[in-house]
Write a protein that holds these residues in place. Structure first.
Motif, PDB file in Angstrom:
ATOM      1  N   ASN A   1      11.208 -28.878  28.695  1.00 38.84           N
ATOM      2  CA  ASN A   1      11.225 -28.030  27.489  1.00 38.84           C
ATOM      3  C   ASN A   1       9.810 -27.917  26.927  1.00 38.84           C
ATOM      4  OD1 ASN A   1      13.807 -27.120  27.153  1.00 38.84           O
ATOM      5  ND2 ASN A   1      14.495 -28.949  26.040  1.00 38.84           N
ATOM      6  N   ILE A   2       9.102 -29.050  26.979  1.00 40.39           N
ATOM      7  CA  ILE A   2       7.699 -29.066  26.585  1.00 40.39           C
ATOM      8  C   ILE A   2       6.877 -29.334  27.845  1.00 40.39           C
ATOM      9  CG2 ILE A   2       5.933 -30.270  25.243  1.00 40.39           C
ATOM     10  CD1 ILE A   2       8.072 -30.909  23.169  1.00 40.39           C
ATOM     11  N   LEU A   3       5.964 -28.397  28.135  1.00 37.99           N
ATOM     12  CA  LEU A   3       5.133 -28.543  29.342  1.00 37.99           C
ATOM     13  C   LEU A   3       4.116 -29.667  29.163  1.00 37.99           C
ATOM     14  CD1 LEU A   3       4.478 -27.110  32.129  1.00 37.99           C
ATOM     15  CD2 LEU A   3       2.618 -25.994  30.887  1.00 37.99           C
ATOM     16  N   GLY A   4       3.627 -29.786  27.932  1.00 41.26           N
ATOM     17  CA  GLY A   4       2.626 -30.808  27.640  1.00 41.26           C
ATOM     18  C   GLY A   4       2.167 -30.645  26.201  1.00 41.26           C
ATOM     19  N   VAL A   5       1.138 -31.383  25.856  1.00 42.30           N
ATOM     20  CA  VAL A   5       0.635 -31.362  24.481  1.00 42.30           C
ATOM     21  C   VAL A   5      -0.824 -30.936  24.513  1.00 42.30           C
ATOM     22  CG1 VAL A   5       0.266 -32.729  22.389  1.00 42.30           C
ATOM     23  CG2 VAL A   5       2.190 -33.262  23.898  1.00 42.30           C
ATOM     24  N   CYS A   6      -1.211 -30.079  23.568  1.00 42.42           N
ATOM     25  CA  CYS A   6      -2.626 -29.704  23.454  1.00 42.42           C
ATOM     26  C   CYS A   6      -3.110 -29.963  22.036  1.00 42.42           C
ATOM     27  CB  CYS A   6      -2.839 -28.233  23.826  1.00 42.42           C
ATOM     28  SG  CYS A   6      -4.575 -27.745  23.704  1.00 42.42           S
ATOM     29  N   LEU A   7      -4.203 -30.693  21.934  1.00 39.88           N
ATOM     30  CA  LEU A   7      -4.834 -30.923  20.634  1.00 39.88           C
ATOM     31  C   LEU A   7      -5.933 -29.884  20.447  1.00 39.88           C
ATOM     32  CD1 LEU A   7      -5.657 -32.560  18.079  1.00 39.88           C
ATOM     33  CD2 LEU A   7      -7.096 -33.952  19.573  1.00 39.88           C
TER      34      LEU A   7
ATOM     35  N   ASN B   1       5.106 -23.042  26.256  1.00 40.35           N
ATOM     36  CA  ASN B   1       5.864 -24.234  25.832  1.00 40.35           C
ATOM     37  C   ASN B   1       5.006 -25.482  25.683  1.00 40.35           C
ATOM     38  OD1 ASN B   1       8.467 -22.939  25.758  1.00 40.35           O
ATOM     39  ND2 ASN B   1       8.294 -22.838  27.989  1.00 40.35           N
ATOM     40  N   ILE B   2       3.790 -25.288  25.203  1.00 46.51           N
ATOM     41  CA  ILE B   2       2.917 -26.438  24.974  1.00 46.51           C
ATOM     42  C   ILE B   2       2.954 -26.798  23.491  1.00 46.51           C
ATOM     43  CG2 ILE B   2       0.513 -27.232  25.058  1.00 46.51           C
ATOM     44  CD1 ILE B   2       0.266 -25.310  27.550  1.00 46.51           C
ATOM     45  N   LEU B   3       3.213 -28.068  23.226  1.00 49.40           N
ATOM     46  CA  LEU B   3       3.266 -28.545  21.839  1.00 49.40           C
ATOM     47  C   LEU B   3       1.840 -28.623  21.304  1.00 49.40           C
ATOM     48  CD1 LEU B   3       5.043 -29.807  19.536  1.00 49.40           C
ATOM     49  CD2 LEU B   3       4.509 -32.030  20.545  1.00 49.40           C
ATOM     50  N   ILE B   4       1.614 -28.026  20.125  1.00 50.39           N
ATOM     51  CA  ILE B   4       0.259 -27.902  19.598  1.00 50.39           C
ATOM     52  C   ILE B   4       0.039 -28.860  18.429  1.00 50.39           C
ATOM     53  CG2 ILE B   4      -1.458 -26.303  18.654  1.00 50.39           C
ATOM     54  CD1 ILE B   4      -0.436 -25.385  21.395  1.00 50.39           C
ATOM     55  N   LEU B   5      -0.998 -29.680  18.540  1.00 50.62           N
ATOM     56  CA  LEU B   5      -1.471 -30.453  17.391  1.00 50.62           C
ATOM     57  C   LEU B   5      -2.808 -29.847  16.994  1.00 50.62           C
ATOM     58  CD1 LEU B   5      -0.918 -34.116  18.696  1.00 50.62           C
ATOM     59  CD2 LEU B   5       0.696 -32.671  17.474  1.00 50.62           C
ATOM     60  N   CYS B   6      -3.170 -29.918  15.716  1.00 50.60           N
ATOM     61  CA  CYS B   6      -4.458 -29.327  15.336  1.00 50.60           C
ATOM     62  C   CYS B   6      -5.092 -30.111  14.195  1.00 50.60           C
ATOM     63  CB  CYS B   6      -4.297 -27.863  14.960  1.00 50.60           C
ATOM     64  SG  CYS B   6      -3.148 -27.572  13.615  1.00 50.60           S
TER      65      CYS B   6
ATOM     66  N   PRO C   1      12.554 -24.027  11.960  1.00 47.66           N
ATOM     67  CA  PRO C   1      11.791 -24.849  12.912  1.00 47.66           C
ATOM     68  C   PRO C   1      10.566 -25.482  12.270  1.00 47.66           C
ATOM     69  CG  PRO C   1      12.074 -22.584  13.734  1.00 47.66           C
ATOM     70  CD  PRO C   1      12.542 -22.602  12.318  1.00 47.66           C
ATOM     71  N   LEU C   2      10.026 -26.506  12.922  1.00 45.89           N
ATOM     72  CA  LEU C   2       8.713 -27.017  12.527  1.00 45.89           C
ATOM     73  C   LEU C   2       7.685 -25.917  12.835  1.00 45.89           C
ATOM     74  CD1 LEU C   2       8.485 -30.717  13.796  1.00 45.89           C
ATOM     75  CD2 LEU C   2       8.955 -29.898  11.478  1.00 45.89           C
ATOM     76  N   PRO C   3       6.522 -25.960  12.187  1.00 45.58           N
ATOM     77  CA  PRO C   3       5.514 -24.925  12.448  1.00 45.58           C
ATOM     78  C   PRO C   3       5.048 -24.911  13.905  1.00 45.58           C
ATOM     79  CG  PRO C   3       4.917 -26.245  10.539  1.00 45.58           C
ATOM     80  CD  PRO C   3       6.076 -26.919  11.171  1.00 45.58           C
ATOM     81  N   LEU C   4       4.495 -23.780  14.299  1.00 38.82           N
ATOM     82  CA  LEU C   4       4.018 -23.591  15.672  1.00 38.82           C
ATOM     83  C   LEU C   4       2.981 -24.651  16.038  1.00 38.82           C
ATOM     84  CD1 LEU C   4       4.194 -21.553  18.099  1.00 38.82           C
ATOM     85  CD2 LEU C   4       2.084 -20.570  17.195  1.00 38.82           C
ATOM     86  N   ALA C   5       2.091 -24.941  15.071  1.00 36.97           N
ATOM     87  CA  ALA C   5       1.085 -25.982  15.297  1.00 36.97           C
ATOM     88  C   ALA C   5       1.291 -27.057  14.233  1.00 36.97           C
ATOM     89  CB  ALA C   5      -0.318 -25.386  15.195  1.00 36.97           C
ATOM     90  N   LEU C   6       1.182 -28.307  14.651  1.00 34.28           N
ATOM     91  CA  LEU C   6       1.383 -29.409  13.708  1.00 34.28           C
ATOM     92  C   LEU C   6       0.023 -29.833  13.155  1.00 34.28           C
ATOM     93  CD1 LEU C   6       4.056 -31.471  15.682  1.00 34.28           C
ATOM     94  CD2 LEU C   6       4.395 -29.577  14.063  1.00 34.28           C
ATOM     95  N   HIS C   7      -0.145 -29.692  11.855  1.00 34.45           N
ATOM     96  CA  HIS C   7      -1.407 -30.001  11.166  1.00 34.45           C
ATOM     97  C   HIS C   7      -1.564 -31.514  11.115  1.00 34.45           C
ATOM     98  CE1 HIS C   7      -4.078 -30.789   7.795  1.00 34.45           C
ATOM     99  NE2 HIS C   7      -4.443 -29.521   7.771  1.00 34.45           N
ATOM    100  N   THR C   8      -2.470 -32.022  11.952  1.00 34.32           N
ATOM    101  CA  THR C   8      -2.591 -33.473  12.116  1.00 34.32           C
ATOM    102  C   THR C   8      -3.686 -34.061  11.229  1.00 34.32           C
ATOM    103  OG1 THR C   8      -2.028 -32.930  14.387  1.00 34.32           O
ATOM    104  CG2 THR C   8      -2.488 -35.211  13.954  1.00 34.32           C
ATOM    105  N   GLY C   9      -4.462 -33.190  10.554  1.00 32.32           N
ATOM    106  CA  GLY C   9      -5.428 -33.725   9.604  1.00 32.32           C
ATOM    107  C   GLY C   9      -6.803 -33.118   9.716  1.00 32.32           C
ATOM    108  N   SER C  10      -7.782 -33.871   9.195  1.00 28.80           N
ATOM    109  CA  SER C  10      -9.171 -33.436   9.221  1.00 28.80           C
ATOM    110  C   SER C  10      -9.760 -33.782  10.586  1.00 28.80           C
ATOM    111  CB  SER C  10      -9.937 -34.160   8.112  1.00 28.80           C
ATOM    112  OG  SER C  10      -9.898 -35.554   8.362  1.00 28.80           O
ATOM    113  N   CYS C  11     -11.057 -33.509  10.766  1.00 32.44           N
ATOM    114  CA  CYS C  11     -11.688 -33.808  12.061  1.00 32.44           C
ATOM    115  C   CYS C  11     -11.615 -35.289  12.400  1.00 32.44           C
ATOM    116  CB  CYS C  11     -13.156 -33.398  12.039  1.00 32.44           C
ATOM    117  SG  CYS C  11     -13.368 -31.645  12.293  1.00 32.44           S
TER     118      CYS C  11
ATOM    119  N   ALA D   1      -4.104 -37.985  16.727  1.00 35.14           N
ATOM    120  CA  ALA D   1      -3.575 -37.450  17.985  1.00 35.14           C
ATOM    121  C   ALA D   1      -3.745 -38.495  19.090  1.00 35.14           C
ATOM    122  CB  ALA D   1      -4.291 -36.164  18.345  1.00 35.14           C
ATOM    123  N   ALA D   2      -4.922 -39.160  19.090  1.00 32.06           N
ATOM    124  CA  ALA D   2      -5.166 -40.186  20.109  1.00 32.06           C
ATOM    125  C   ALA D   2      -4.144 -41.310  19.986  1.00 32.06           C
ATOM    126  CB  ALA D   2      -6.585 -40.729  19.967  1.00 32.06           C
TER     127      ALA D   2
END
Lengths: 632, 185
Positions: free
Chosen positions: A434-440, A466-471, A514-524, A530-531
């Motif tokens: 369902n999810i191919l992988g994750v991209c930060l 189908n890539i889960l997006i973190l940003c 749904p949850l947003p398309l990209a998950l807002h993971t924070g500042s730089c 994500a790590a």
């Protein structure tokens, strides 16, 4: 080239043109053409005998610098210093937070406190500080001192490295001899070995650069930990983005820069001082907005609207409705006071290491945090009184944005599906495809690229796959300003598998969407979040991060900090894409090491691709290769 | 006919012109692509250093003057070097192919012709062709200081006269003001 695809930026750029105001885009044009020696990294200014330049074609010009350094040596040295500069930035950020915690522990900074005691205790346990028979103050003091010790040189690995990565990764770093012994000492080591007459072996210099980037990772991880302890771990929050978040009937104050130490206090004081703002004629009181990473810190913890990314920071002033911009450090354009001269905006610098000619300097210290914040806000009130209504042009564009998806909040959403084993639903959906992988998504806006175009094109391509997006950072800012941190974006752009997963999670979380398309993971700095998720998944599966279908991208990278982050992402084992060609092309050897040899050594490697569609294809291929490796 | 004119006093020696020239004369016509070609390109203009003092140099951009009559054309045995329809002196598209004999290299009074390898791998004389595919030569567009100009000869001379006459006017005004001041005192 178009300057931006962001509607608010486009609207403000029309005004700058009419008014004859130069912005970053005009200055970029005036810098054209840029020097090819600099572009390729073939210019060395590390000693007074230079500058030396190497002929990139090797036809008529010199092949060696005056000291004898080759193109490979010069390029590797230049990159090492870039990475050291980026590392020093994140380390300074973390040190600032450590000093704040230390002052609080001594009772010298009463405006601060422990806002997330659970995380405080988790971090203490992880770093090995015994909590027995100690008060929070004592523990905070011990933790802060341990943090500060991390920066000097010891005889062992930093605690924030060895307690946060997989065992296999740590062994790999030890085997390659790239474990930093101190987060600041490694920066000094890079300065030493890249000066005239020290390290001339490009491979040795690149390994040292990776070691420095690993220190950058450790400092960022520490920064995130301390921010969460002092200001609370972000939880999902709804807010708005774009310059349309400025309000005509409020005193608009932008907090800009990177560190939450000042902006957190500004948020608290602005609420207390609403009456003063109203007395000055602003019926809606203060309206705090965020720019750059400071913006993300207050967005994800308090739902403060996110005005703009760093590239368009000048345009916030051009709205004519920004009464003050309060800045701390990093990514602050020295041009702000010049643009502000055409309006009424007060530009206020607050840090002893960041002063700008033409700005008002109110030096901030943690001992008098509230008092200083009030002083700044009063200056904003004075500036507001000089606002010229004829010059007010607040753009209409304003998007909803959901932020605050820290590792903890992602886990807590996942635990709604499986309370005993929160990572299981995520891993199951990756395994079942369902999810191919994750991209930060990380990094900056770069004036060399039409603002946000690479981000928006690439994220739509990846989400459709189908890539889960973190940003994080300006990537998150870009998505916020384009309405991609919303359930609607998921409905519109997510591939069927990803949509099903985000929908299930969103409904479990009670969003009714749904949850947003990209998950807002924070500042730089929060790339560490994500790590930490990747490490948790790897540990659970008993594999290393370098085997997981996880990739990273900095499509619009601009700053030295982005090179440090990109390099540690590679060190952690991630295929890492950059959309802007870094100044390394003058050395085919360095390019080969970064894009190919690194894969054999670390599992991670750089993918340099300036075309968004091709970049998407390459990232998808990298994820598929990883899946194949795992047999899924 | 437009030619490249030089204002050496503005040159900082950055060599951006040399790079841009080489790239324009590559196959891929971009810096990174050019670096990866099997026969890396060769610039056709040069920044020369002339000693000014023991620690400083004049930086002088040297370009082909496209002379008329041109010694290189007179010296070319196979008649490869010729004056094109657009008044450019070039050894590409002449009566016969260049045989890399080096006669033109010896005859050019300015040293603006080099023997080297073309992007196709052919050994030949390499010289300025004023970038026929561009509205202005690549070196001129690349100069950040305005030290290289692509102009009609009259226009260059006119610009130089303007600068000189402006200086003269300023000096004259200053002289008159000083005189008036002296008379008042």
């Amino acid at each position: 080239m178009e300057r931006s695809i962001s509607l608010d930026s486009i609207q403000m750029l029309k005004i700058t043109k009419e008014m004859g105001i130069d912005t970053v885009w005009d200055r970029y044009e005036k810098q054209q053409p840029q020097c090819g020696f600099g572009e390729t990294g073939l210019c060395c200014r590390h000693c007074l005998q230079g500058p030396c330049r190497i002929d990139p074609f090797g036809t008529t010009g010199p092949k060696l610098g005056i000291c004898g350094a080759s193109a490979d040596t010069i390029v590797a040295r230049g990159l090492a210093r870039n990475i050291a500069a980026g590392t020093s930035s994140h380390s300074a950020h973390a040190k600032h937070l450590a000093h704040t915690l230390l002052k609080w522990s001594r009772g010298e900074a009463p405006d601060y406190g422990i806002r997330d005691q659970q995380k405080f205790y988790r971090v203490l346990d992880r770093v090995g500080i015994s909590r027995e028979d100690k008060t929070d103050q004592q523990l905070a003091g011990e933790l802060a001192k341990l943090c500060l010790e991390e920066f000097s040189e010891r005889e062992e690995a930093p605690v924030w490295l060895k307690t946060t990565i997989t065992k296999a990764r740590m062994e790999k770093f030890e085997k390659l001899g790239i474990v930093p012994l101190g987060l600041d000492s490694v920066v000094a080591e890079i300065m030493h070995r890249t000066t005239n007459g020290v390290d001339a072996d490009p491979i040795n210099i690149l390994l040292a650069s990776i070691k420095c980037a690993i220190a950058d990772y450790s400092g960022m991880y520490m920064g995130t930990d301390l921010s969460d302890i002092l200001f609370g771990t972000p939880a999902p929050v709804m807010s708005t983005a774009n310059l349309g978040s400025l309000k005509v009937n409020a005193i608009n104050v932008a907090v800009h820069g990177h560190n939450p130490v000042l902006s957190e206090i500004m948020v608290a004081e602005a609420m207390k001082m609403a009456d003063e703002a109203k007395a000055a004629g602003a019926s809606e009181g203060f309206n705090l907005v965020g720019i750059c990473c400071t913006g993300h810190e207050v967005l994800m913890r308090h739902g403060i609207p996110y005005a703009t990314n760093s590239l368009s920071q000048e345009l916030a002033i051009v709205t004519g409705a920004l009464d003050a911009a309060v800045v701390d450090y990093q990514c602050i354009m020295p041009s702000l006071p010049e643009v502000a001269k055409r309006f009424h905006t007060a530009i206020i610098t607050t840090m002893p290491i960041t002063k700008i000619p033409g700005a008002t300097h109110i030096e901030f210290d943690e001992e008098h945090a509230g008092e200083k914040a009030r002083e700044v806000l009063r200056l904003a009130i004075e500036a507001y009184k000089k606002r010229d209504p004829a010059k007010v042009n607040i753009p209409e564009s304003r998007n909803n944005a959901m932020a605050g998806m820290s590792a903890e909040s992602i886990l807590s959403v996942l635990s709604l599906l499986d309370a005993n084993d929160p990572l299981k639903p995520l891993i199951d959906n990756i395994v079942n495809g369902n999810i191919l992988g994750v991209c930060l998504f990380a990094g900056c806006n770069d004036v060399k690229i039409t603002q946000d175009k690479f981000y928006v094109t690439l994220v739509k391509e990846l989400a459709a796959n189908n890539i889960l997006i973190l940003c994080t950072g300006c990537a998150a800012g870009s998505f916020a300003r384009h309405g991609l941190l919303t359930p609607e974006a998921t409905e519109k752009y997510a591939g069927p598998g990803l949509k099903a997963v985000l929908t299930a999670l969103g409904h479990a979380a009670g969003l009714n969407a749904p949850l947003p398309l990209a998950l807002h993971t924070g500042s730089c700095v929060d790339n560490s979040r994500a790590a930490s998720i990747a490490t948790a998944i790897a540990n659970k599966l008993g594999v290393d991060v370098s085997q997981l279908p996880v990739v990273a991208t900095a499509p619009e990278a601009a700053m030295e900090k982005a090179l440090s982050i990109g390099t540690w992402a590679v060190a952690m084992g991630l295929p890492t894409h950059v959309g802007v060609v870094p100044p390394v092309t003058g050395s085919p050897l360095v390019v080969q090491v970064l894009t190919q040899t690194a894969k054999d050594l670390l599992g991670g490697y750089f993918i340099v691709e300036p075309d968004p569609k091709l970049a998407a294809e390459k990232l998808v291929a990298a994820l598929k290769e990883r899946r194949q490796g795992l047999g899924i | 006919m437009k030619r490249i004119y030089v204002r050496p006093e503005l040159c900082t020696g950055c060599k951006s012109c040399e790079l841009a020239c080489a790239v324009e004369h590559s196959k891929s016509k971009n810096l990174i692509g050019a670096m990866m070609e099997p026969f890396p390109p060769h610039p056709r203009l040069y920044i020369e250093a002339v000693e000014k003092s023991s620690f400083d140099f004049f930086k002088i951009p040297m370009t082909c003057r496209h002379c008329d009559p041109a010694p290189c054309i007179a010296a070319c045995i196979p008649q490869a070097m010729h004056r094109s329809a657009s008044d450019t002196v070039t050894n590409v598209g002449g009566k016969n192919a260049c045989i890399a004999c080096g006669m033109c290299v010896m005859m050019c009074p300015f040293g603006m012709i080099a023997r080297g390898t073309s992007p196709d791998g052919k050994i030949m004389a390499l010289k300025c062709d004023l970038c026929p595919d561009r509205s202005a030569p690549a070196c001129v567009s690349a100069c950040p200081e305005g030290a290289l100009l692509f102009l009609e000869g009259d226009d260059f001379a006119h610009q130089k006269r303007q600068r000189a006459s402006t200086a003269l006017t300023t000096a004259n005004q200053l002289g008159e003001e000083t005189l008036v001041q002296a008379q008042q005192e």
